[in-house]
Write a protein that holds these residues in place. Sequence first.
Motif, PDB file in Angstrom:
ATOM      1  N   PRO A 309       0.814  -1.223   0.000  1.00  0.00           N
ATOM      2  CA  PRO A 309       0.000   0.000   0.000  1.00  0.00           C
ATOM      3  C   PRO A 309       0.848   1.274   0.000  1.00  0.00           C
ATOM      4  N   LEU A 310       0.350   2.261  -0.756  1.00  0.00           N
ATOM      5  CA  LEU A 310       0.962   3.590  -0.778  1.00  0.00           C
ATOM      6  C   LEU A 310       0.249   4.491   0.223  1.00  0.00           C
ATOM      7  N   ASP A 311       0.954   5.532   0.663  1.00  0.00           N
ATOM      8  CA  ASP A 311       0.404   6.448   1.667  1.00  0.00           C
ATOM      9  C   ASP A 311       0.430   7.863   1.101  1.00  0.00           C
ATOM     10  N   TYR A 312      -0.753   8.423   0.912  1.00  0.00           N
ATOM     11  CA  TYR A 312      -0.859   9.774   0.356  1.00  0.00           C
ATOM     12  C   TYR A 312      -0.173  10.786   1.258  1.00  0.00           C
ATOM     13  N   GLU A 313      -0.312  10.614   2.569  1.00  0.00           N
ATOM     14  CA  GLU A 313       0.268  11.584   3.505  1.00  0.00           C
ATOM     15  C   GLU A 313       1.791  11.541   3.500  1.00  0.00           C
ATOM     16  N   THR A 314       2.372  10.430   3.043  1.00  0.00           N
ATOM     17  CA  THR A 314       3.836  10.313   2.996  1.00  0.00           C
ATOM     18  C   THR A 314       4.384  10.780   1.646  1.00  0.00           C
ATOM     19  N   ALA A 315       3.733  10.364   0.564  1.00  0.00           N
ATOM     20  CA  ALA A 315       4.208  10.730  -0.777  1.00  0.00           C
ATOM     21  C   ALA A 315       3.014  10.869  -1.702  1.00  0.00           C
ATOM     22  N   LYS A 316       2.771  12.088  -2.171  1.00  0.00           N
ATOM     23  CA  LYS A 316       1.634  12.336  -3.059  1.00  0.00           C
ATOM     24  C   LYS A 316       1.964  12.005  -4.505  1.00  0.00           C
ATOM     25  N   ASN A 317       3.228  12.161  -4.898  1.00  0.00           N
ATOM     26  CA  ASN A 317       3.671  11.894  -6.264  1.00  0.00           C
ATOM     27  C   ASN A 317       4.958  11.077  -6.212  1.00  0.00           C
ATOM     28  N   ILE A 318       5.049  10.138  -7.148  1.00  0.00           N
ATOM     29  CA  ILE A 318       6.235   9.282  -7.230  1.00  0.00           C
ATOM     30  C   ILE A 318       6.801   9.399  -8.639  1.00  0.00           C
ATOM     31  N   ASN A 319       8.060   9.815  -8.742  1.00  0.00           N
ATOM     32  CA  ASN A 319       8.755   9.861 -10.026  1.00  0.00           C
ATOM     33  C   ASN A 319       9.270   8.459 -10.329  1.00  0.00           C
ATOM     34  N   PHE A 320       8.662   7.842 -11.315  1.00  0.00           N
ATOM     35  CA  PHE A 320       8.891   6.428 -11.629  1.00  0.00           C
ATOM     36  C   PHE A 320       9.638   6.333 -12.956  1.00  0.00           C
ATOM     37  N   ASN A 321      10.669   5.487 -13.001  1.00  0.00           N
ATOM     38  CA  ASN A 321      11.444   5.304 -14.226  1.00  0.00           C
ATOM     39  C   ASN A 321      11.580   3.816 -14.514  1.00  0.00           C
ATOM     40  N   TYR A 322      11.326   3.433 -15.775  1.00  0.00           N
ATOM     41  CA  TYR A 322      11.426   2.030 -16.164  1.00  0.00           C
ATOM     42  C   TYR A 322      12.008   1.945 -17.572  1.00  0.00           C
ATOM     43  N   GLU A 399      -4.796  10.330  10.136  1.00  0.00           N
ATOM     44  CA  GLU A 399      -3.738  10.945   9.345  1.00  0.00           C
ATOM     45  C   GLU A 399      -4.273  11.865   8.259  1.00  0.00           C
ATOM     46  N   ASP A 400      -5.572  11.777   7.966  1.00  0.00           N
ATOM     47  CA  ASP A 400      -6.143  12.628   6.926  1.00  0.00           C
ATOM     48  C   ASP A 400      -6.231  14.068   7.428  1.00  0.00           C
ATOM     49  N   ASP A 401      -5.606  14.995   6.677  1.00  0.00           N
ATOM     50  CA  ASP A 401      -5.633  16.411   7.067  1.00  0.00           C
ATOM     51  C   ASP A 401      -7.028  17.000   6.937  1.00  0.00           C
ATOM     52  N   ARG A 402      -7.828  16.484   6.015  1.00  0.00           N
ATOM     53  CA  ARG A 402      -9.127  17.088   5.726  1.00  0.00           C
ATOM     54  C   ARG A 402     -10.214  16.611   6.679  1.00  0.00           C
ATOM     55  N   LEU A 403      -9.898  15.634   7.537  1.00  0.00           N
ATOM     56  CA  LEU A 403     -10.898  15.105   8.459  1.00  0.00           C
ATOM     57  C   LEU A 403     -10.581  15.513   9.887  1.00  0.00           C
ATOM     58  N   ILE A 404     -11.642  15.768  10.686  1.00  0.00           N
ATOM     59  CA  ILE A 404     -11.484  16.103  12.099  1.00  0.00           C
ATOM     60  C   ILE A 404     -11.323  14.803  12.873  1.00  0.00           C
ATOM     61  N   ASN A 405     -10.437  14.809  13.850  1.00  0.00           N
ATOM     62  CA  ASN A 405     -10.208  13.614  14.655  1.00  0.00           C
ATOM     63  C   ASN A 405     -11.363  13.412  15.640  1.00  0.00           C
ATOM     64  N   ASP A 406     -12.501  13.043  15.126  1.00  0.00           N
ATOM     65  CA  ASP A 406     -13.700  12.822  15.929  1.00  0.00           C
ATOM     66  C   ASP A 406     -14.137  11.382  15.689  1.00  0.00           C
ATOM     67  N   PHE A 407     -13.954  10.523  16.703  1.00  0.00           N
ATOM     68  CA  PHE A 407     -14.175   9.096  16.515  1.00  0.00           C
ATOM     69  C   PHE A 407     -15.225   8.576  17.485  1.00  0.00           C
ATOM     70  N   VAL A 408     -15.765   7.408  17.141  1.00  0.00           N
ATOM     71  CA  VAL A 408     -16.648   6.660  18.030  1.00  0.00           C
ATOM     72  C   VAL A 408     -15.919   5.371  18.388  1.00  0.00           C
ATOM     73  N   TYR A 409     -15.724   5.162  19.703  1.00  0.00           N
ATOM     74  CA  TYR A 409     -15.015   3.979  20.172  1.00  0.00           C
ATOM     75  C   TYR A 409     -16.014   2.885  20.529  1.00  0.00           C
ATOM     76  N   SER A 410     -15.627   1.622  20.294  1.00  0.00           N
ATOM     77  CA  SER A 410     -16.480   0.485  20.642  1.00  0.00           C
ATOM     78  C   SER A 410     -15.601  -0.724  20.904  1.00  0.00           C
ATOM     79  N   VAL A 411     -16.217  -1.696  21.597  1.00  0.00           N
ATOM     80  CA  VAL A 411     -15.527  -2.953  21.880  1.00  0.00           C
ATOM     81  C   VAL A 411     -15.844  -3.936  20.753  1.00  0.00           C
ATOM     82  N   ALA A 412     -14.804  -4.462  20.125  1.00  0.00           N
ATOM     83  CA  ALA A 412     -14.992  -5.404  19.019  1.00  0.00           C
ATOM     84  C   ALA A 412     -14.945  -6.846  19.488  1.00  0.00           C
ATOM     85  N   LYS A 413     -14.077  -7.149  20.459  1.00  0.00           N
ATOM     86  CA  LYS A 413     -13.932  -8.533  20.915  1.00  0.00           C
ATOM     87  C   LYS A 413     -13.630  -8.512  22.410  1.00  0.00           C
ATOM     88  N   ASP A 414     -14.533  -9.116  23.180  1.00  0.00           N
ATOM     89  CA  ASP A 414     -14.375  -9.209  24.637  1.00  0.00           C
ATOM     90  C   ASP A 414     -15.043 -10.511  25.055  1.00  0.00           C
TER      91      ASP A 414
END
Length: 647
Positions: A309-322, A399-414
């Motif tokens: 997987p690529l990460d937009y927040e790490t590298a938006k453009n990749i100069n690729f040569n082949y 990590e998304d700059d355009r989103l507010i860090n507003d989350f809903v927490y829940s228990v998945a496995k207990d």
Amino acid sequence: MKSLVLLTLLIYVESSLQSLSRLRRTWIIDSITIEEESQGPFPYTVGSIKLDRKYAVEFSLKGQGVDQDPVGVVAIDEYDGTIKVKRKIDREQYPRLDLTFEARNTSNNKVDTRLGVEIKILDINDNAPEFLQKVYKVSLKESDKQGKQVTMVQAVDIDEGKNREFHYSLISQSPDNNNAQFFIDPNTGIISFRGCLDYEVAEQYTIIVEAKDHGEKVQLSSSATVIIDITDENNNKPIEILRIPNNKVKVNERETNVEILRIKVDDKDTPFTSAWRAQYIIERGNENKNFNFTTDPKTNDGVLMVIKPLDYETAKNINFNYKVENEAPYFWCKVKERTPNSLWQLDNYIEPRSGGNNLLIEVQDVNDPPNFVPPINKIHLEENAPVGTLLNTFTARDEDDRLINDFVYSVAKDDANWISINPKTGEIKTIKVLDRESPFVINNTYTAILYAIDNGKPPATGTGTLVINLKDVNDCVPHLNHTHITMCRGNTASMANISIIDEDQEPYSGPFTFTLLNKDQLKNSWRLDSTYGNTVHLIKESRVELGTYVLEMEIADQQGETVKQNLTVIVCDCTGNIPVCTRSMHTGIGFSAIFVILGAALFLLAALLALLVCKFHSPEVQQISGENNCYIINYNQEEKGTDPMVN
């Protein structure tokens, strides 16, 4: 061409006059010539023999050419000695004839003269040189350099002298083009070529070669065919036929195993050969091993895949040569000048691996899931902590700059249903008592999985892990592994091994201290061999009779936590094949019924004390409900099954 055949006569003259024998030369033969393969007319005279005699003689010939193979070639006139040729002869089959000449005295029929005759058949040019093969098949690589030996043809001539001498020549070449020319060494028959071989111009050449002799009157010749197959090599580069607009491609972040680019190439070389198969090589832009560039074996297309997987927040453009190249190295050959009777001047070289193509890969932003910080949260907690104990506060971020860090927490496995999490704050609390002895606890560790869900479209979910390491407390009392055992009556004392179970760990478990509470009444009947350890030996004396006996034991762990528990022992008669056991023989140790009633009261009191001890250490545990693993003694419940006999 006709040649003369020399008839050589070796003359041995025999004469006999009574006992006198003597050798004498009586005649001289001149040279006689015969044409090989003469067409006649037959017969024709080639010479005659005359003897200087005063008496009449008769002549005869025997041997090859007369009465031996080849029969009937020559003959001699018996009266005048004239030698005639009756038919043609082949020198290659019979290079000479061995004969015997005789002259007999007609008066007494005695042999007057006997000669050994050797006739040499002189050669004429009646055989052409013959090739050992009529058709030669060879192959050349397109990249082979001029001057290379292609093959060697070979011919033989069975004539003699000048007639067997010959030379080779190249009669024709098809196709005849300006790229390549084949030639042959006239003396050795070695075929070579000059120029450049090009599979795309000619896949095959057919050459006619001739071998011609040097006969004086006539020259004979024969021919052979040489077929030369050209193997395709890499003299055509793969050319991209479908260009990427603006040399840009797009890919969503976090995608894996997706095809983002397919490159189509055209190659004039033979399909599915190393000269045609393309290789797509990444030269720059894959430092993190996000991509894989493979070749489609059917279409020769280049397939660019995202495998990490690529990460937009790490590298938006990749100069690729082949770069794209064939499996076989590319070569080039071009004729500059055609020089007569020598190798041509060429431009001929193998090109090194070429440079690559640039490509811009644009990473598209998508809704990233929240990340727990840290992703794995470990805490240490003493078991039996009160309900509502705050364990930890989980924190997530996006990590998304355009989103507010507003989350809903829940228990998945207990699995044990022990915890809850505040959907807004991430606070984690206990909703039940955590028990280290629970089957959901493995190696003192309980694991729960938590979710954090953001408000993106679509929402993304992050996962966190809570690891609770439970510290043991002394909340369980020891108890007998078996409350009913069977022993055999005997004339000597016998022993049974009594084992203990305690779900607690060190230092809240064994070794244990053991005490028989009614030891005064058990004197000289029952005793313990050891009173300390993880097991104890119960000794039955020989005086104990058949019956059922209830022994009251007190067991204490290392911390002094005690429990009183009854051990029921059935003494059986084991003298027969089948042990005889009965509970009706004794209900105690010979006491009256009042002691039995008092004993039962004491047992109930001990059970009540054990229950209070367990409740004191684990107030939230519901007794006998199975909410924890603390052992609750039930004196009214008999153990099912039959214990093995112990002697």
